[in-house]
Design a protein around this motif. Structure first.
Motif, PDB file in Angstrom:
ATOM      1  N   MET A   1       0.841  -1.185   0.000  1.00 20.65           N
ATOM      2  CA  MET A   1       0.000   0.000   0.000  1.00 20.65           C
ATOM      3  C   MET A   1       0.886   1.249   0.000  1.00 20.65           C
ATOM      4  SD  MET A   1      -2.979   0.907   2.666  1.00 20.65           S
ATOM      5  CE  MET A   1      -3.692   2.499   2.729  1.00 20.65           C
ATOM      6  N   GLU A   2       0.531   2.190  -0.827  1.00 17.68           N
ATOM      7  CA  GLU A   2       1.297   3.433  -0.964  1.00 17.68           C
ATOM      8  C   GLU A   2       1.021   4.354   0.232  1.00 17.68           C
ATOM      9  OE1 GLU A   2       1.208   7.060  -4.095  1.00 17.68           O
ATOM     10  OE2 GLU A   2       1.164   5.040  -4.923  1.00 17.68           O
ATOM     11  N   PRO A   3       2.078   4.953   0.793  1.00 21.11           N
ATOM     12  CA  PRO A   3       1.854   5.847   1.939  1.00 21.11           C
ATOM     13  C   PRO A   3       1.053   7.085   1.530  1.00 21.11           C
ATOM     14  CG  PRO A   3       4.131   5.965   1.206  1.00 21.11           C
ATOM     15  CD  PRO A   3       3.473   4.889   0.405  1.00 21.11           C
ATOM     16  N   MET A   4       0.265   7.593   2.467  1.00 17.85           N
ATOM     17  CA  MET A   4      -0.546   8.778   2.183  1.00 17.85           C
ATOM     18  C   MET A   4       0.328  10.012   2.052  1.00 17.85           C
ATOM     19  SD  MET A   4      -3.939   8.162   4.481  1.00 17.85           S
ATOM     20  CE  MET A   4      -4.618   9.700   3.953  1.00 17.85           C
ATOM     21  N   LEU A   5       1.339  10.111   2.915  1.00 12.80           N
ATOM     22  CA  LEU A   5       2.250  11.248   2.872  1.00 12.80           C
ATOM     23  C   LEU A   5       3.660  10.757   2.574  1.00 12.80           C
ATOM     24  CD1 LEU A   5       1.010  13.246   5.992  1.00 12.80           C
ATOM     25  CD2 LEU A   5       0.595  13.785   3.589  1.00 12.80           C
ATOM     26  N   LEU A   6       4.325  11.449   1.647  1.00 11.96           N
ATOM     27  CA  LEU A   6       5.686  11.083   1.273  1.00 11.96           C
ATOM     28  C   LEU A   6       6.690  11.908   2.057  1.00 11.96           C
ATOM     29  CD1 LEU A   6       5.247  11.055  -2.613  1.00 11.96           C
ATOM     30  CD2 LEU A   6       5.186   9.098  -1.071  1.00 11.96           C
ATOM     31  N   THR A   7       7.807  11.295   2.369  1.00 10.20           N
ATOM     32  CA  THR A   7       8.898  12.014   3.019  1.00 10.20           C
ATOM     33  C   THR A   7       9.717  12.735   1.949  1.00 10.20           C
ATOM     34  OG1 THR A   7      10.435  10.174   2.811  1.00 10.20           O
ATOM     35  CG2 THR A   7       9.058  10.238   4.808  1.00 10.20           C
ATOM     36  N   VAL A   8      10.645  13.561   2.393  1.00  8.89           N
ATOM     37  CA  VAL A   8      11.541  14.249   1.463  1.00  8.89           C
ATOM     38  C   VAL A   8      12.341  13.210   0.670  1.00  8.89           C
ATOM     39  CG1 VAL A   8      13.560  15.757   1.308  1.00  8.89           C
ATOM     40  CG2 VAL A   8      11.675  16.350   2.830  1.00  8.89           C
ATOM     41  N   GLU A   9      12.820  12.199   1.341  1.00  8.65           N
ATOM     42  CA  GLU A   9      13.594  11.141   0.679  1.00  8.65           C
ATOM     43  C   GLU A   9      12.762  10.430  -0.390  1.00  8.65           C
ATOM     44  OE1 GLU A   9      16.630   8.840  -0.526  1.00  8.65           O
ATOM     45  OE2 GLU A   9      16.825  10.423   0.980  1.00  8.65           O
ATOM     46  N   GLN A  10      11.543  10.062  -0.042  1.00  6.48           N
ATOM     47  CA  GLN A  10      10.675   9.367  -0.994  1.00  6.48           C
ATOM     48  C   GLN A  10      10.358  10.245  -2.200  1.00  6.48           C
ATOM     49  OE1 GLN A  10       7.606   8.549   1.869  1.00  6.48           O
ATOM     50  NE2 GLN A  10       8.118   6.353   1.967  1.00  6.48           N
ATOM     51  N   LEU A  11      10.051  11.522  -1.952  1.00  2.00           N
ATOM     52  CA  LEU A  11       9.711  12.408  -3.059  1.00  2.00           C
ATOM     53  C   LEU A  11      10.934  12.729  -3.919  1.00  2.00           C
ATOM     54  CD1 LEU A  11       7.448  13.895  -4.481  1.00  2.00           C
ATOM     55  CD2 LEU A  11       7.944  15.889  -3.061  1.00  2.00           C
ATOM     56  N   SER A  12      12.085  12.838  -3.312  1.00  2.00           N
ATOM     57  CA  SER A  12      13.287  13.097  -4.108  1.00  2.00           C
ATOM     58  C   SER A  12      13.552  11.929  -5.053  1.00  2.00           C
ATOM     59  CB  SER A  12      14.495  13.375  -3.213  1.00  2.00           C
ATOM     60  OG  SER A  12      14.914  12.220  -2.551  1.00  2.00           O
ATOM     61  N   GLN A  13      13.291  10.713  -4.601  1.00  2.64           N
ATOM     62  CA  GLN A  13      13.435   9.545  -5.473  1.00  2.64           C
ATOM     63  C   GLN A  13      12.360   9.547  -6.559  1.00  2.64           C
ATOM     64  OE1 GLN A  13      13.479   6.092  -2.965  1.00  2.64           O
ATOM     65  NE2 GLN A  13      15.473   6.605  -2.074  1.00  2.64           N
ATOM     66  N   TYR A  14      11.147   9.884  -6.182  1.00  2.00           N
ATOM     67  CA  TYR A  14      10.025   9.897  -7.125  1.00  2.00           C
ATOM     68  C   TYR A  14      10.264  10.916  -8.243  1.00  2.00           C
ATOM     69  CZ  TYR A  14       5.198  10.480  -8.798  1.00  2.00           C
ATOM     70  OH  TYR A  14       4.077  10.564  -9.570  1.00  2.00           O
ATOM     71  N   LEU A  15      10.756  12.105  -7.876  1.00  2.00           N
ATOM     72  CA  LEU A  15      10.989  13.164  -8.859  1.00  2.00           C
ATOM     73  C   LEU A  15      12.389  13.114  -9.455  1.00  2.00           C
ATOM     74  CD1 LEU A  15       9.316  16.210  -7.056  1.00  2.00           C
ATOM     75  CD2 LEU A  15       8.345  14.734  -8.833  1.00  2.00           C
ATOM     76  N   ASN A  16      13.235  12.250  -8.893  1.00  2.00           N
ATOM     77  CA  ASN A  16      14.616  12.130  -9.333  1.00  2.00           C
ATOM     78  C   ASN A  16      15.368  13.461  -9.222  1.00  2.00           C
ATOM     79  OD1 ASN A  16      16.836  10.679 -10.239  1.00  2.00           O
ATOM     80  ND2 ASN A  16      16.417  11.128 -12.377  1.00  2.00           N
ATOM     81  N   ILE A  17      15.231  14.092  -8.062  1.00  2.00           N
ATOM     82  CA  ILE A  17      15.938  15.333  -7.775  1.00  2.00           C
ATOM     83  C   ILE A  17      16.587  15.223  -6.401  1.00  2.00           C
ATOM     84  CG2 ILE A  17      14.440  16.792  -9.209  1.00  2.00           C
ATOM     85  CD1 ILE A  17      13.037  17.677  -6.657  1.00  2.00           C
ATOM     86  N   LYS A  18      17.509  16.122  -6.116  1.00  2.00           N
ATOM     87  CA  LYS A  18      18.209  16.106  -4.836  1.00  2.00           C
ATOM     88  C   LYS A  18      17.280  16.537  -3.702  1.00  2.00           C
ATOM     89  CE  LYS A  18      22.660  17.285  -6.824  1.00  2.00           C
ATOM     90  NZ  LYS A  18      23.757  18.268  -6.822  1.00  2.00           N
TER      91      LYS A  18
ATOM     92  N   GLN B   1       5.093  19.426  12.756  1.00  2.00           N
ATOM     93  CA  GLN B   1       6.143  19.867  13.661  1.00  2.00           C
ATOM     94  C   GLN B   1       7.345  20.274  12.816  1.00  2.00           C
ATOM     95  OE1 GLN B   1       6.703  17.131  16.910  1.00  2.00           O
ATOM     96  NE2 GLN B   1       4.635  17.475  17.664  1.00  2.00           N
ATOM     97  N   ARG B   2       8.449  19.548  12.849  1.00  2.00           N
ATOM     98  CA  ARG B   2       9.620  19.938  12.075  1.00  2.00           C
ATOM     99  C   ARG B   2       9.801  19.071  10.831  1.00  2.00           C
ATOM    100  NH1 ARG B   2      14.706  20.893  15.676  1.00  2.00           N
ATOM    101  NH2 ARG B   2      15.321  21.870  13.740  1.00  2.00           N
ATOM    102  N   SER B   3       8.883  18.153  10.598  1.00  2.00           N
ATOM    103  CA  SER B   3       8.978  17.249   9.454  1.00  2.00           C
ATOM    104  C   SER B   3       8.207  17.809   8.266  1.00  2.00           C
ATOM    105  CB  SER B   3       8.406  15.874   9.813  1.00  2.00           C
ATOM    106  OG  SER B   3       9.121  15.309  10.870  1.00  2.00           O
ATOM    107  N   VAL B   4       8.748  17.600   7.079  1.00  2.00           N
ATOM    108  CA  VAL B   4       8.088  18.031   5.846  1.00  2.00           C
ATOM    109  C   VAL B   4       7.526  16.790   5.164  1.00  2.00           C
ATOM    110  CG1 VAL B   4       8.397  19.173   3.616  1.00  2.00           C
ATOM    111  CG2 VAL B   4       9.714  19.938   5.594  1.00  2.00           C
ATOM    112  N   ARG B   5       6.271  16.892   4.736  1.00  2.00           N
ATOM    113  CA  ARG B   5       5.620  15.774   4.048  1.00  2.00           C
ATOM    114  C   ARG B   5       4.874  16.295   2.824  1.00  2.00           C
ATOM    115  NH1 ARG B   5       8.681  13.590   6.895  1.00  2.00           N
ATOM    116  NH2 ARG B   5       8.289  11.996   8.465  1.00  2.00           N
ATOM    117  N   PHE B   6       4.612  15.363   1.894  1.00  2.00           N
ATOM    118  CA  PHE B   6       3.973  15.707   0.626  1.00  2.00           C
ATOM    119  C   PHE B   6       2.896  14.690   0.302  1.00  2.00           C
ATOM    120  CE2 PHE B   6       8.470  16.663   0.695  1.00  2.00           C
ATOM    121  CZ  PHE B   6       8.531  17.985   0.297  1.00  2.00           C
ATOM    122  N   LYS B   7       1.795  15.150  -0.295  1.00  2.00           N
ATOM    123  CA  LYS B   7       0.767  14.245  -0.808  1.00  2.00           C
ATOM    124  C   LYS B   7       1.078  13.989  -2.272  1.00  2.00           C
ATOM    125  CE  LYS B   7      -3.207  15.230   2.113  1.00  2.00           C
ATOM    126  NZ  LYS B   7      -4.601  15.707   2.115  1.00  2.00           N
TER     127      LYS B   7
END
Length: 92
Positions: free
Chosen positions: A1-18, A37-43
């Motif tokens: 199952m795909e996570p609802m919110l992506l981490t910076v690491e996951q999104l950087s891999q998905y978009l192939n950017i640093k 809080q101090r974490s950044v997440r993406f839908k």
């Protein structure tokens, strides 16, 4: 199952950017994100929609630009070639 919110690491891999690029985009509010809080997440759905807004549309120069291009081509193709001269017009 795909996570609802992506981490910076996951999104950087998905978009192939640093990751540093993502952090810069977050700081400049370029990319849709959430701060928990101090974490950044993406839908992922929001990121996919955001990417679609970046798509470049096909360029349509329109009739005015077409006329300008035709005039430029005509001038270019009808101008004297290197070493050629045109006769001077009388009375000009």
């Amino acid at each position: 199952m795909e996570p609802m919110l992506l981490t910076v690491e996951q999104l950087s891999q998905y978009l192939n950017i640093k990751r540093s690029t993502l952090y810069a985009w977050v700081e400049r509010r370029i990319i849709p994100h959430y701060k928990i809080q101090r974490s950044v997440r993406f839908k992922k759905e929001e990121i996919d929609q955001w990417i679609e807004t970046l798509k470049r549309k096909e360029f349509d120069p329109g009739p005015a630009a077409e006329a300008l291009l035709d005039n430029a081509k005509s001038t270019l193709y009808n101008s004297p070639r290197k070493g050629e001269t045109r006769p001077n017009r009388q009375g000009s």
